[in-house]
Each structure stands twice: as C-alpha cells, then as structure tokens.
Motif scaffolding. Structure first.
Motif, PDB file in Angstrom:
ATOM      1  N   LYS A   1     -12.141  15.716  -5.141  1.00 18.76           N
ATOM      2  CA  LYS A   1     -12.852  14.455  -5.356  1.00 18.76           C
ATOM      3  C   LYS A   1     -12.276  13.719  -6.556  1.00 18.76           C
ATOM      4  O   LYS A   1     -12.068  12.498  -6.514  1.00 18.76           O
ATOM      5  N   ALA A   2     -12.027  14.455  -7.633  1.00 21.21           N
ATOM      6  CA  ALA A   2     -11.441  13.842  -8.828  1.00 21.21           C
ATOM      7  C   ALA A   2     -10.042  13.300  -8.524  1.00 21.21           C
ATOM      8  O   ALA A   2      -9.689  12.182  -8.929  1.00 21.21           O
ATOM      9  N   SER A   3      -9.255  14.068  -7.792  1.00 25.17           N
ATOM     10  CA  SER A   3      -7.902  13.651  -7.440  1.00 25.17           C
ATOM     11  C   SER A   3      -7.932  12.378  -6.604  1.00 25.17           C
ATOM     12  O   SER A   3      -7.158  11.447  -6.842  1.00 25.17           O
ATOM     13  N   TYR A   4      -8.818  12.320  -5.628  1.00 24.70           N
ATOM     14  CA  TYR A   4      -8.929  11.125  -4.789  1.00 24.70           C
ATOM     15  C   TYR A   4      -9.370   9.928  -5.616  1.00 24.70           C
ATOM     16  O   TYR A   4      -8.824   8.823  -5.475  1.00 24.70           O
ATOM     17  N   HIS A   5     -10.350  10.139  -6.490  1.00 24.15           N
ATOM     18  CA  HIS A   5     -10.840   9.051  -7.339  1.00 24.15           C
ATOM     19  C   HIS A   5      -9.711   8.473  -8.192  1.00 24.15           C
ATOM     20  O   HIS A   5      -9.531   7.251  -8.267  1.00 24.15           O
ATOM     21  N   HIS A   6      -8.933   9.343  -8.840  1.00 27.67           N
ATOM     22  CA  HIS A   6      -7.815   8.885  -9.670  1.00 27.67           C
ATOM     23  C   HIS A   6      -6.755   8.179  -8.820  1.00 27.67           C
ATOM     24  O   HIS A   6      -6.205   7.153  -9.219  1.00 27.67           O
ATOM     25  N   ALA A   7      -6.474   8.736  -7.642  1.00 27.44           N
ATOM     26  CA  ALA A   7      -5.482   8.129  -6.752  1.00 27.44           C
ATOM     27  C   ALA A   7      -5.931   6.745  -6.305  1.00 27.44           C
ATOM     28  O   ALA A   7      -5.138   5.795  -6.312  1.00 27.44           O
ATOM     29  N   LEU A   8      -7.183   6.621  -5.946  1.00 29.98           N
ATOM     30  CA  LEU A   8      -7.715   5.337  -5.493  1.00 29.98           C
ATOM     31  C   LEU A   8      -7.613   4.291  -6.598  1.00 29.98           C
ATOM     32  O   LEU A   8      -7.220   3.143  -6.342  1.00 29.98           O
ATOM     33  N   LYS A   9      -7.929   4.678  -7.816  1.00 23.66           N
ATOM     34  CA  LYS A   9      -7.819   3.752  -8.943  1.00 23.66           C
ATOM     35  C   LYS A   9      -6.369   3.316  -9.152  1.00 23.66           C
ATOM     36  O   LYS A   9      -6.094   2.139  -9.369  1.00 23.66           O
ATOM     37  N   LYS A  10      -5.434   4.254  -9.060  1.00 21.21           N
ATOM     38  CA  LYS A  10      -4.017   3.933  -9.254  1.00 21.21           C
ATOM     39  C   LYS A  10      -3.497   3.028  -8.139  1.00 21.21           C
ATOM     40  O   LYS A  10      -2.757   2.080  -8.392  1.00 21.21           O
ATOM     41  N   VAL A  11      -3.878   3.315  -6.912  1.00 19.99           N
ATOM     42  CA  VAL A  11      -3.425   2.508  -5.780  1.00 19.99           C
ATOM     43  C   VAL A  11      -3.988   1.091  -5.893  1.00 19.99           C
ATOM     44  O   VAL A  11      -3.255   0.106  -5.721  1.00 19.99           O
ATOM     45  N   THR A  12      -5.261   0.986  -6.203  1.00 24.41           N
ATOM     46  CA  THR A  12      -5.886  -0.329  -6.355  1.00 24.41           C
ATOM     47  C   THR A  12      -5.204  -1.123  -7.462  1.00 24.41           C
ATOM     48  O   THR A  12      -4.873  -2.300  -7.281  1.00 24.41           O
ATOM     49  N   ALA A  13      -4.974  -0.488  -8.598  1.00 24.13           N
ATOM     50  CA  ALA A  13      -4.319  -1.165  -9.727  1.00 24.13           C
ATOM     51  C   ALA A  13      -2.903  -1.597  -9.357  1.00 24.13           C
ATOM     52  O   ALA A  13      -2.474  -2.699  -9.713  1.00 24.13           O
ATOM     53  N   ALA A  14      -2.167  -0.745  -8.649  1.00 29.95           N
ATOM     54  CA  ALA A  14      -0.796  -1.080  -8.266  1.00 29.95           C
ATOM     55  C   ALA A  14      -0.748  -2.274  -7.309  1.00 29.95           C
ATOM     56  O   ALA A  14       0.095  -3.151  -7.454  1.00 29.95           O
ATOM     57  N   ILE A  15      -1.655  -2.307  -6.353  1.00 31.21           N
ATOM     58  CA  ILE A  15      -1.687  -3.432  -5.399  1.00 31.21           C
ATOM     59  C   ILE A  15      -2.091  -4.712  -6.110  1.00 31.21           C
ATOM     60  O   ILE A  15      -1.499  -5.766  -5.895  1.00 31.21           O
ATOM     61  N   GLU A  16      -3.089  -4.628  -6.978  1.00 26.63           N
ATOM     62  CA  GLU A  16      -3.514  -5.814  -7.725  1.00 26.63           C
ATOM     63  C   GLU A  16      -2.408  -6.311  -8.649  1.00 26.63           C
ATOM     64  O   GLU A  16      -2.216  -7.520  -8.792  1.00 26.63           O
ATOM     65  N   ALA A  17      -1.653  -5.411  -9.251  1.00 25.68           N
ATOM     66  CA  ALA A  17      -0.561  -5.799 -10.153  1.00 25.68           C
ATOM     67  C   ALA A  17       0.554  -6.505  -9.378  1.00 25.68           C
ATOM     68  O   ALA A  17       1.192  -7.414  -9.914  1.00 25.68           O
TER      69      ALA A  17
ATOM     70  N   LEU B   1       0.833  -1.200   0.000  1.00 25.72           N
ATOM     71  CA  LEU B   1       0.000   0.000   0.000  1.00 25.72           C
ATOM     72  C   LEU B   1       0.869   1.252   0.000  1.00 25.72           C
ATOM     73  O   LEU B   1       0.646   2.175  -0.787  1.00 25.72           O
ATOM     74  N   GLU B   2       1.864   1.287   0.869  1.00 24.38           N
ATOM     75  CA  GLU B   2       2.738   2.458   0.951  1.00 24.38           C
ATOM     76  C   GLU B   2       3.502   2.678  -0.357  1.00 24.38           C
ATOM     77  O   GLU B   2       3.665   3.810  -0.804  1.00 24.38           O
ATOM     78  N   LYS B   3       3.964   1.592  -0.988  1.00 22.46           N
ATOM     79  CA  LYS B   3       4.660   1.719  -2.275  1.00 22.46           C
ATOM     80  C   LYS B   3       3.713   2.265  -3.333  1.00 22.46           C
ATOM     81  O   LYS B   3       4.098   3.114  -4.145  1.00 22.46           O
ATOM     82  N   ALA B   4       2.480   1.781  -3.334  1.00 25.98           N
ATOM     83  CA  ALA B   4       1.489   2.262  -4.307  1.00 25.98           C
ATOM     84  C   ALA B   4       1.190   3.741  -4.082  1.00 25.98           C
ATOM     85  O   ALA B   4       1.069   4.514  -5.039  1.00 25.98           O
ATOM     86  N   ILE B   5       1.094   4.142  -2.827  1.00 24.01           N
ATOM     87  CA  ILE B   5       0.832   5.552  -2.513  1.00 24.01           C
ATOM     88  C   ILE B   5       2.020   6.402  -2.936  1.00 24.01           C
ATOM     89  O   ILE B   5       1.852   7.500  -3.483  1.00 24.01           O
ATOM     90  N   LEU B   6       3.225   5.903  -2.715  1.00 19.79           N
ATOM     91  CA  LEU B   6       4.428   6.644  -3.111  1.00 19.79           C
ATOM     92  C   LEU B   6       4.510   6.851  -4.621  1.00 19.79           C
ATOM     93  O   LEU B   6       5.132   7.806  -5.078  1.00 19.79           O
ATOM     94  N   ALA B   7       3.904   5.966  -5.381  1.00 12.61           N
ATOM     95  CA  ALA B   7       3.940   6.088  -6.841  1.00 12.61           C
ATOM     96  C   ALA B   7       3.009   7.182  -7.350  1.00 12.61           C
ATOM     97  O   ALA B   7       3.092   7.584  -8.509  1.00 12.61           O
ATOM     98  N   LEU B   8       2.138   7.691  -6.479  1.00 11.99           N
ATOM     99  CA  LEU B   8       1.201   8.745  -6.884  1.00 11.99           C
ATOM    100  C   LEU B   8       1.922  10.088  -7.023  1.00 11.99           C
ATOM    101  O   LEU B   8       2.888  10.351  -6.301  1.00 11.99           O
ATOM    102  N   PRO B   9       1.414  10.954  -7.903  1.00  8.45           N
ATOM    103  CA  PRO B   9       1.922  12.332  -7.907  1.00  8.45           C
ATOM    104  C   PRO B   9       1.675  12.961  -6.525  1.00  8.45           C
ATOM    105  O   PRO B   9       0.733  12.582  -5.822  1.00  8.45           O
ATOM    106  N   GLU B  10       2.501  13.916  -6.157  1.00  4.14           N
ATOM    107  CA  GLU B  10       2.472  14.466  -4.798  1.00  4.14           C
ATOM    108  C   GLU B  10       1.085  14.936  -4.364  1.00  4.14           C
ATOM    109  O   GLU B  10       0.635  14.627  -3.268  1.00  4.14           O
ATOM    110  N   LYS B  11       0.389  15.673  -5.197  1.00  2.00           N
ATOM    111  CA  LYS B  11      -0.934  16.198  -4.827  1.00  2.00           C
ATOM    112  C   LYS B  11      -1.920  15.049  -4.601  1.00  2.00           C
ATOM    113  O   LYS B  11      -2.665  15.054  -3.627  1.00  2.00           O
TER     114      LYS B  11
END
Length: 186
Positions: free
Chosen positions: A167-183, A127-137
C-alpha cells in the motif's frame, strides 16, 4: 471437462496433473490466462515481442512444474508469480547487457517509442514515461494495482511483500506518477 468462466481452478489443477487430461487442461489454461499474463508482462518489459517470448517461457515453466504445484496459493497467483519472475529476470539480463541500472531503464523507453504495436496517444506516452521513472518494485506494484486492479492481498502472495508495504509503495508510486505527468504539462 468443459470449463466455464470463472474457471474452477481446483479442478483445472487436478486435470493438469492428470497425465491423460493434462494436454487439454493446459490448452484451457493457456486460453484463459494468456491475455492477462501477456499484459502483466508487457507492462513490465514494454516490447510486444519480448512479452510474447516471456509469456511462452512462463507457460513452459508452468507445464514443466505443474506437478510441483501444491495449491498453497491460487493457480492464478502462481501463474502471475512465474510471469513476474520471468519478466524481472529478463529485465536484469537486459540491464546487464546494456550496462544500465534499474533507475536508468532508458532502453525500456526506447523500446516503448520504437514499438510498432504501441498505439497510445501522447497522454498514454506521458503515463508510460512516468511509470518507467519509478523504481522497479514501485513500477511493478503500480502496474498490478492500476492496470490489473489486483487486490493487495493477491499482490502480497505474488511478490512476497506485506500488504502494508505494498500500500505504501503504491501510494508513493501514484504520487510520483501524478507529479511527473503534471510537470510535463507545463
């Protein structure tokens, strides 16, 4: 004055701005907000020692500037804004020192893996690695919403960004984190 949870922020501000009560009120402020601010900072910088240093720097800024607080936002919002800004400035300096961009926060990942205070399991590391992969904002918005369960309106005041954009930023972040963990599971 004896404060009970939840804190009467308006009274606390008055006491903080009163020379005779400021020291006691500041101790109450530190006791009440140290833990949530520490975790907000810690999720941004990952390292325990850096988070402690930034927490102290944040409280020093509060102490030095409490007389300039106008009450246009809640005291807690102002505290988070200071802590977030201290953390962002620290990360910028670290990136410059390590000559990396915000997309290459490898030193944060190294910091996470070498931190003796990190006691998360493998899933937490993923989870932390996936979060770190997100853009800072997106990382900031994700942490505030996911971990602190902060309302978008409060985040908007802290970050100076519209609720819709958050809301849009959180939605995109959640999708990226979920995809990274699943990958990583494959």
């Amino acid at each position: 004055m004896d404060y009970k949870a939840p804190i009467d922020e308006a009274q606390l501000v008055k006491d903080l701005q009163d020379v005779q009560r400021s020291a006691g009120a500041f101790r109450i402020l530190v006791d009440a907000y140290s833990e949530p601010l520490y975790w907000q900072i810690r999720r941004m910088v990952l390292n325990h020692d850096d988070a402690n240093d930034l927490l102290q720097a944040s409280f020093m800024k509060v102490w030095q500037n409490i007389h300039h607080f106008r009450g246009e936002a809640k005291l807690s919002t102002w505290l988070y804004k200071i802590a977030v800004n201290e953390s962002i400035n620290f990360l910028k300096k670290e990136r410059q020192r390590n000559n990396v961009s915000s997309e290459e926060d490898l030193y944060l990942l190294n910091s996470l893996e070498s931190d003796p205070y990190f006691d998360g399991d493998e899933l937490q590391k993923k989870l932390e690695k996936a979060i770190l992969a997100l853009p800072e904002k997106q990382r900031l918005v994700f942490n505030m919403r996911y971990y602190d369960e902060m309302k978008y309106e409060e985040m908007s005041e802290i970050l100076g960004t519209s609720v819709g954009a958050l809301k849009a930023s959180y939605h995109h972040a959640l999708k990226k984190v979920t995809a990274a963990i699943e990958a990583e599971d494959y």
